[in-house]
Design an enzyme around this catalytic site. Structure first.
Site, PDB file in Angstrom:
ATOM      1  N   THR A  29       0.852  -1.176   0.000  1.00  0.00           N
ATOM      2  CA  THR A  29       0.000   0.000   0.000  1.00  0.00           C
ATOM      3  C   THR A  29       0.891   1.230   0.000  1.00  0.00           C
ATOM      4  OG1 THR A  29      -1.897   1.035   1.062  1.00  0.00           O
ATOM      5  CG2 THR A  29      -0.181   0.231   2.498  1.00  0.00           C
ATOM      6  N   VAL A  30       0.284   2.404  -0.022  1.00  0.00           N
ATOM      7  CA  VAL A  30       1.047   3.644   0.116  1.00  0.00           C
ATOM      8  C   VAL A  30       0.512   4.406   1.320  1.00  0.00           C
ATOM      9  CG1 VAL A  30       1.503   3.819  -2.347  1.00  0.00           C
ATOM     10  CG2 VAL A  30      -0.459   5.018  -1.386  1.00  0.00           C
TER      11      VAL A  30
END
Length: 529
Positions: free
Chosen positions: A351-352
């Site tokens: 994810t970011v």
């Protein structure tokens, strides 16, 4: 203090604003928004939108978002936002069980929950934004339309997902141009996504959740045997909620409540608070052993109890109570690893995360994800939207609080973090990596407040993860530490991939500076002015 004889990076320090993201183009986009007079939330939306284009393996507008915010105009009160999507109105565990399934397949259309990110961006902007959305989404639109250079970590992840992307024609056409994954420095485009973002920027969230765009997305999902409807998209709506918290070493640590797994990090911190960690070297086997054991107990609780809040049979207060914590801590031996917890079945995913603090000390802790690498792998060719596979987190056990049901939110791994002291935010941060995130956040907090480690060094430190009975370790651990862990009964394996990623901003109120750090395991950096 950093030893300048060794490779590494220093923390970024500034007075007016600070941004930390996992991608250079996102950091720059967010900084430009701040220089143009935008708020911390404006910058977070702009940066997140850029990452939804330039880090397609980790995030996108077909995914979800969560946020924690601290606004000094409201006496530093921390606000939480849950932008996670729900299962379709016709989705049932019984339907999948009748097909002989024991879980929701991670690469199937049944794993696609409704995308909450766009709704979240607009609701957060309405409450905390200054600049118009057309300005905020402009950099992302340009990168999707005109192309962006693929960075090193993105290229590495992309290459590993080639088989996943090749399985479906639409995703293959967009993400494997010429039949190959882009290499570092190659230019990639997603023109259909640019058109979708442009329309959303001009017309608002209804352009995404209603009309032609929603109809096209439903057609794609239906073509893959999904049960999604246009009414499901019309109904998407995120929520402002009260955060949950615990005290750790005189500070308040905040998380988004369930269906978010942030509660797991608070349980780990409560357990760790009963040990004199300051008396142990932060990288010692003795210290790491306690980290592993507290995490195992907290993850076991998460797996048993967490789901959408209305479906849970225990409350966050129950699991965070002093009596419960003290009793749970008695299961930990300082000398030997636990062997009676059963299978944890944890996994790392991508994810970011990004964080922003502006000149008014508005702090935003923001996370956006499509869950697994390139999500479900199902792409809508007309809109360029890649759908998440967050529904894989649902259980098919009818007795579990996280069982799949119509319109229900799944237990969610992505979790922003925030810490305050004396009613003021002092740390806005997040740690990426799927199930690793609670352990990763606890590790950073302990490094900072038990061991007074520099912020950048706290993100650089070697990591371990306990997905089951084996403890995965990064290659950077010294041999004597690994031997010490094995002596306590831990089975070790070298992690195939770097464990997680992180960004953080520390607010030094006394000196009037912002200190930013970004994980070297990703491409990004922290910067301010």
């Amino acid at each position: 203090m950093r030893d300048f004889h060794f490779p590494g990076r220093s923390a970024a320090i500034a007075c007016n604003a600070m941004v930390a993201t996992s991608h250079p183009l996102a950091t720059e986009a967010a900084l430009h928004v701040l220089r143009d007079g935008g708020s911390a939330m404006d910058a977070a939306i702009a940066g997140s939108a850029v990452m939804a284009v330039v880090e397609p393996q980790m995030t996108g507008i077909g995914g979800d978002c969560f946020a924690l915010l601290s606004d000094p105009r409201d006496k530093g009160r921390v606000v939480a936002f849950n932008g996670s999507g729900r299962a379709p109105g016709n989705a049932t565990a019984e339907h999948l069980a009748a097909q002989g399934l024991t879980n929701v397949p991670i690469d199937s259309v049944h794993s696609v929950t409704l995308p909450g990110a766009i709704d979240g961006w607009f609701k957060l902007h309405e409450n905390f934004g200054r600049l118009d959305m057309d300005r905020l989404l402009r950099p992302a639109i340009a990168f999707a339309r005109d192309g962006y250079p693929v960075h090193a970590r993105v290229a590495r992840d992309w290459r590993k997902s080639k088989t996943h992307l090749a399985a479906r024609e639409a995703s293959r056409a967009v993400f494997l141009p010429g039949g190959v994954s882009p290499s570092e420095g190659d230019i990639h485009r997603n023109k259909a996504l640019a058109a979708t973002l442009d329309r959303v920027a001009k017309e608002g969230p209804k352009a995404f959740y209603e009309g032609e765009i929603a109809a096209a997305m439903v057609r794609t999902l239906r073509a893959h045997d999904g049960v999604h409807t246009e009414e499901d998209f019309h109904a998407v709506s995120g929520d402002f909620v009260d955060p949950i918290s615990t005290e750790y070493r005189g500070r308040t640590v905040y998380q988004v409540p369930p269906n978010n797994q942030g509660l797991t990090a608070l349980v780990i911190l409560n357990l760790l608070s009963g040990f004199d960690l300051a008396g142990l070297p932060p990288g010692s086997a003795e210290r790491l052993h306690l980290e592993v054991e507290t995490a195992r107990l907290a993850y076991a609780l998460r797996n048993r109890h967490l789901g959408e809040d209305t479906a849970m049979r225990v409350t966050a207060d129950d699991l965070l109570s002093r009596a419960f914590t003290d009793d749970l801590r008695t299961r930990i031996s300082r000398d030997a690893a636990m062997t009676d917890l059963g299978a944890l079945d944890l996994r790392k995913s991508d994810t970011v995360y990004m964080t922003v603090v502006d000149k008014d000390l508005n702090a935003v802790s923001f996370i956006n994800s499509v869950f697994d690498s390139f999500g479900s792998g199902i792409l809508c060719p007309e809109t360029g939207v890649l759908f998440q596979n967050r529904g894989h987190s649902f259980s098919l056990d009818s007795d579990h609080p996280n069982v799949l049901a119509p319109g229900k939110r799944p237990m969610h791994t992505i979790m922003p973090g925030m810490v305050s002291e004396g009613g003021k935010p002092v740390l806005s941060f997040g740690v990426m990596g799927g199930d690793y995130q609670p352990l990763g956040q606890a590790r950073v907090i302990s490094a900072l407040f038990d061991h007074q480690v520099d912020l950048q060094q706290a993100l650089d430190m070697p990591r371990l993860f306990t997905p089951g009975s084996v403890v995965e370790v990064e290659r950077s651990f010294p041999a004597d530490v690994l031997h010490g862990l094995m002596a306590k009964g831990h089975d070790l394996a070298v992690a195939r991939d770097p464990i997680g990623g992180a960004q953080a901003i520390r607010i030094d109120h006394e000196r009037g500076v912002l200190i930013g750090a970004s994980d070297p395991r990703k491409d990004g950096y922290a910067a301010g002015f």
